[in-house]
Design a protein around this motif. Structure first.
Motif, short mmCIF file in Angstrom:
data_model
loop_
_atom_site.label_atom_id
_atom_site.label_comp_id
_atom_site.label_asym_id
_atom_site.label_seq_id
_atom_site.Cartn_x
_atom_site.Cartn_y
_atom_site.Cartn_z
N ILE A 16 0.86 -1.19 0.00
CA ILE A 16 0.00 0.00 0.00
C ILE A 16 0.89 1.23 0.00
N LEU A 17 0.61 2.15 -0.89
CA LEU A 17 1.33 3.42 -0.96
C LEU A 17 0.48 4.49 -0.27
N VAL A 18 1.08 5.14 0.72
CA VAL A 18 0.39 6.23 1.41
C VAL A 18 1.13 7.52 1.08
N VAL A 19 0.41 8.46 0.50
CA VAL A 19 0.97 9.77 0.19
C VAL A 19 0.26 10.76 1.09
N SER A 20 1.04 11.45 1.90
CA SER A 20 0.41 12.33 2.88
C SER A 20 1.38 13.38 3.39
N GLY A 23 3.40 15.21 8.87
CA GLY A 23 2.87 15.09 10.23
C GLY A 23 2.06 13.82 10.41
N PHE A 24 1.24 13.47 9.40
CA PHE A 24 0.45 12.24 9.48
C PHE A 24 1.36 11.02 9.41
N ILE A 25 2.34 11.05 8.52
CA ILE A 25 3.26 9.91 8.40
C ILE A 25 4.03 9.72 9.70
N TRP A 26 4.47 10.81 10.32
CA TRP A 26 5.18 10.73 11.59
C TRP A 26 4.29 10.09 12.66
N SER A 46 9.96 13.23 0.78
CA SER A 46 10.81 12.12 1.25
C SER A 46 10.04 10.81 1.18
N VAL A 47 10.78 9.71 1.20
CA VAL A 47 10.21 8.37 1.10
C VAL A 47 10.52 7.61 2.39
#
Length: 72
Positions: A16-20, A23-26, A46-47
């Motif tokens: 699953i690829l999440v692009v966000s 702050g949400f990824i952290w 960043s990836v």
């Protein structure tokens, strides 16, 4: 986190690829890998790669910006 459970239910065994926003990824990383502290300020574009497993989740790549290098 409802988002995680929903994605795991909809796409079992899939990537699953999440692009966000960073702050949400952290925050997501804090839920997925609570035993590790991550730098809060992720770089734009960043990836980060996380492998979600049954027993322990693994972060294989964090805040990587090599794809922005001019040497490509």
């Amino acid at each position: 986190m409802y988002f995680l459970e929903e994605m795991k239910a909809k796409f079992p065994g899939k990537r699953i690829l999440v692009v966000s926003h960073g702050g949400f990824i952290w925050r997501l990383l804090g839920v997925l890998i609570p035993e590790r502290e991550f730098e809060k300020n992720l770089q734009n574009t960043s990836v980060t790669v996380v492998e979600v497993q049954e027993d322990v989740n693994l972060c294989h790549l964090y805040n990587c910006t090599k794809h922005l290098s001019s040497s490509l």
